[in-house]
Scaffold this active site. Structure first.
Site, PDB file in Angstrom:
ATOM      1  N   HIS A  34      42.584  14.018  23.748  1.00 36.40           N
ATOM      2  CA  HIS A  34      43.310  13.766  22.272  1.00 36.40           C
ATOM      3  C   HIS A  34      44.472  15.062  22.153  1.00 36.40           C
ATOM      4  O   HIS A  34      44.533  15.702  23.114  1.00 36.40           O
ATOM      5  CB  HIS A  34      42.092  14.372  21.297  1.00 36.40           C
ATOM      6  CG  HIS A  34      41.043  15.410  21.654  1.00 36.40           C
ATOM      7  ND1 HIS A  34      41.685  16.640  21.751  1.00 36.40           N
ATOM      8  CD2 HIS A  34      39.753  15.393  22.092  1.00 36.40           C
ATOM      9  CE1 HIS A  34      40.517  17.509  22.192  1.00 36.40           C
ATOM     10  NE2 HIS A  34      39.399  16.662  22.183  1.00 36.40           N
ATOM     11  N   HIS A  37      43.395  18.522  23.985  1.00 35.83           N
ATOM     12  CA  HIS A  37      43.804  18.486  25.522  1.00 35.83           C
ATOM     13  C   HIS A  37      45.321  18.447  25.834  1.00 35.83           C
ATOM     14  O   HIS A  37      45.589  19.173  26.672  1.00 35.83           O
ATOM     15  CB  HIS A  37      43.180  17.308  26.113  1.00 35.83           C
ATOM     16  CG  HIS A  37      41.770  17.128  26.204  1.00 35.83           C
ATOM     17  ND1 HIS A  37      41.209  15.990  25.310  1.00 35.83           N
ATOM     18  CD2 HIS A  37      40.769  17.551  26.662  1.00 35.83           C
ATOM     19  CE1 HIS A  37      39.918  16.068  25.271  1.00 35.83           C
ATOM     20  NE2 HIS A  37      39.652  17.056  26.203  1.00 35.83           N
ATOM     21  N   ASP A 150      35.616  25.640  23.212  1.00 34.83           N
ATOM     22  CA  ASP A 150      34.482  26.075  24.055  1.00 34.83           C
ATOM     23  C   ASP A 150      34.297  27.424  24.299  1.00 34.83           C
ATOM     24  O   ASP A 150      34.630  27.818  25.537  1.00 34.83           O
ATOM     25  CB  ASP A 150      34.355  25.146  25.113  1.00 34.83           C
ATOM     26  CG  ASP A 150      34.404  23.594  24.849  1.00 34.83           C
ATOM     27  OD1 ASP A 150      33.195  23.124  24.526  1.00 34.83           O
ATOM     28  OD2 ASP A 150      35.295  22.834  24.484  1.00 34.83           O
ATOM     29  N   VAL A 176      42.356  23.351  18.504  1.00 34.27           N
ATOM     30  CA  VAL A 176      43.300  22.762  17.710  1.00 34.27           C
ATOM     31  C   VAL A 176      42.415  21.803  16.749  1.00 34.27           C
ATOM     32  O   VAL A 176      41.368  21.154  17.268  1.00 34.27           O
ATOM     33  CB  VAL A 176      44.199  21.751  18.801  1.00 34.27           C
ATOM     34  CG1 VAL A 176      44.926  20.732  18.323  1.00 34.27           C
ATOM     35  CG2 VAL A 176      44.861  22.376  19.911  1.00 34.27           C
ATOM     36  N   MET A 184      39.280  19.071  17.011  1.00 38.45           N
ATOM     37  CA  MET A 184      39.308  17.946  17.802  1.00 38.45           C
ATOM     38  C   MET A 184      38.290  17.956  18.780  1.00 38.45           C
ATOM     39  O   MET A 184      38.233  18.999  19.492  1.00 38.45           O
ATOM     40  CB  MET A 184      40.787  17.905  18.253  1.00 38.45           C
ATOM     41  CG  MET A 184      41.534  17.481  17.270  1.00 38.45           C
ATOM     42  SD  MET A 184      43.256  17.077  18.077  1.00 38.45           S
ATOM     43  CE  MET A 184      44.123  16.487  16.424  1.00 38.45           C
ATOM     44  N   ARG A 187      34.121  13.819  21.115  1.00 39.85           N
ATOM     45  CA  ARG A 187      32.805  13.441  20.766  1.00 39.85           C
ATOM     46  C   ARG A 187      32.989  12.999  19.112  1.00 39.85           C
ATOM     47  O   ARG A 187      32.137  12.512  18.475  1.00 39.85           O
ATOM     48  CB  ARG A 187      31.682  14.306  21.003  1.00 39.85           C
ATOM     49  CG  ARG A 187      31.225  14.518  22.276  1.00 39.85           C
ATOM     50  CD  ARG A 187      29.881  15.356  22.366  1.00 39.85           C
ATOM     51  NE  ARG A 187      29.244  14.906  23.603  1.00 39.85           N
ATOM     52  CZ  ARG A 187      29.377  16.092  24.588  1.00 39.85           C
ATOM     53  NH1 ARG A 187      30.303  17.067  24.372  1.00 39.85           N
ATOM     54  NH2 ARG A 187      28.657  15.889  25.801  1.00 39.85           N
TER      55      ARG A 187
HETATM   56  P1  AMP Z   1      36.531  18.476  27.537  1.00 39.91           P
HETATM   57  O1  AMP Z   1      37.345  17.115  28.032  1.00 39.91           O
HETATM   58  O2  AMP Z   1      35.768  18.363  26.138  1.00 39.91           O
HETATM   59  O3  AMP Z   1      35.516  19.018  28.599  1.00 39.91           O
HETATM   60  O4  AMP Z   1      37.790  19.465  27.211  1.00 39.91           O
HETATM   61  C1  AMP Z   1      38.396  19.941  28.378  1.00 39.91           C
HETATM   62  C2  AMP Z   1      39.307  21.328  27.941  1.00 39.91           C
HETATM   63  O5  AMP Z   1      39.904  20.892  26.686  1.00 39.91           O
HETATM   64  C3  AMP Z   1      38.293  22.340  27.676  1.00 39.91           C
HETATM   65  O6  AMP Z   1      38.766  23.414  28.055  1.00 39.91           O
HETATM   66  C4  AMP Z   1      37.932  22.502  26.159  1.00 39.91           C
HETATM   67  O7  AMP Z   1      37.666  23.808  25.617  1.00 39.91           O
HETATM   68  C5  AMP Z   1      39.514  21.990  25.756  1.00 39.91           C
HETATM   69  N1  AMP Z   1      39.500  21.360  24.313  1.00 39.91           N
HETATM   70  C6  AMP Z   1      38.698  20.242  23.798  1.00 39.91           C
HETATM   71  N2  AMP Z   1      38.888  20.244  22.624  1.00 39.91           N
HETATM   72  C7  AMP Z   1      39.813  21.196  22.118  1.00 39.91           C
HETATM   73  C8  AMP Z   1      40.418  21.703  20.985  1.00 39.91           C
HETATM   74  N3  AMP Z   1      40.301  20.809  19.881  1.00 39.91           N
HETATM   75  N4  AMP Z   1      41.055  22.729  20.963  1.00 39.91           N
HETATM   76  C9  AMP Z   1      41.476  23.285  21.986  1.00 39.91           C
HETATM   77  N5  AMP Z   1      41.012  23.100  23.155  1.00 39.91           N
HETATM   78  C10 AMP Z   1      40.009  21.936  23.076  1.00 39.91           C
END
Ligand code: AMP
Length: 283
Positions: A34, A37, A150, A176, A184, A187
């Site tokens: 999204h 990312h 996170d 974001v 965002m 999930r």
């Molecule tokens: P994930 O695919 O959920 O493991 O996320 C991959 C990376 O994207 C991690 O470093 C997350 O912290 C970051 N991330 C996911 N959602 C957001 C968001 N809304 N804003 C900023 N970073 C994000």
């Protein structure tokens, strides 16, 4: 965009890039990408000469009753989005490639891993730290970008990098949000329209907390009660935790002196959502 699935190929590519004097940036993800990312990708693009994205839904960070098999996946769409952002290489190993049958070694970042989300997801951060250490060893990036959505994960990885003397620079990217304020998350795809509306109480509650602090409130108990009350207006949202902790050590604070992290997790329908904000006194 190059796509690699094997560790040996990934290593060879990185070695060649390093020998050519190029700076490698890594953005690890679990896919189903999204804007959050993609914003990390854009930041990563500015930080080096070669941008590597990884997509790996890491079984080691999911508990037995969690959503590992249901976790949303859409490789074709992700590939198109990464290509558009100018990502040079996508590393997407299989679970078998990353965890051989004999795999027995895990990275445990003590204390930081057992609080906040770690309390309700035992073993989660052990899985995260392990896979990130493995990705760092395989991709050998000079820089890695993580999202501050996170926040606890970022702190844990920072601790690991320092404690294990890993030679990588970490960059934390701000949260974001969608236009309506919802942070965002892959999930969010689990949410019905109605659940999504209810989930907006999470970001609203953080705004409420920031307002209280700007009006001079410093007591954690008062701030946490206000956050809970705001979320409590939506009966579909079940709070897992709301905590105010010091931003570095993640230990609960009674009052806000300098920077404190207000972090929360809640269940809405099938989704477990997290959000946070930094609270600091002063203008
Ligand atoms: P994930 O695919 O959920 O493991 O996320 C991959 C990376 O994207 C991690 O470093 C997350 O912290 C970051 N991330 C996911 N959602 C957001 C968001 N809304 N804003 C900023 N970073 C994000």
């Amino acid at each position: 965009m190059k796509i690699l699935e094997h560790i040996s190929d990934m290593r060879r590519w990185s070695e060649a890039e390093r020998c050519a004097g190029r700076r490698i940036v890594l953005v690890p993800t679990m896919g189903f990408l999204h804007e959050g990312h993609l914003s990390l990708m854009r930041e990563g693009k500015k930080l080096g000469d070669r941008l590597v994205a990884s997509i790996f839904v890491n079984p080691a960070q999911f508990g037995p009753n969690e959503d590992y098999s249901a976790y949303p996946r859409h490789l074709e769409r992700d590939r198109g989005l990464l290509e558009k952002e100018g990502v040079d290489l996508l590393f997407r190993p299989s679970a078998e490639e990353m965890y051989s049958a004999g795999h027995r070694t895990y990275v445990d970042v003590e204390e930081l891993s057992s609080v906040l989300c770690g309390a309700s997801r035992p073993g989660h951060f052990r899985g995260v730290a392990t896979v990130v250490a493995k990705l760092f060893n395989i991709v050998r990036p000079h820089v890695a970008v993580f999202g501050l959505k996170d926040y606890q994960q970022f702190r844990i990885i920072s601790r690991m990098v320092e404690d294990l003397n890993l030679d990588v620079e970490l960059i934390g990217h701000p949260i974001v949000r969608d236009e309506d304020g919802l942070a965002m998350s892959s999930r969010n795809a689990y949410l019905s329209e109605e659940e999504r509306k209810a989930a907006l109480s999470l970001s609203r509650s953080l705004i409420k907390a920031r307002e209280l602090v700007s009006q001079g409130e410093r007591r954690s108990s008062v701030i946490i009660a206000a956050v809970r009350a705001e979320i409590g207006k939506e009966p579909q949202v079940r709070i897992d935790y709301v905590q105010l902790v010091d931003a570095a050590g993640l230990r609960p604070v009674e009052r806000i002196h300098d920077e404190a992290l207000l972090a929360l997790a809640a269940r809405v329908g099938k989704a477990r959502l997290i959000d946070n904000t930094i609270l600091k006194p002063g203008p």
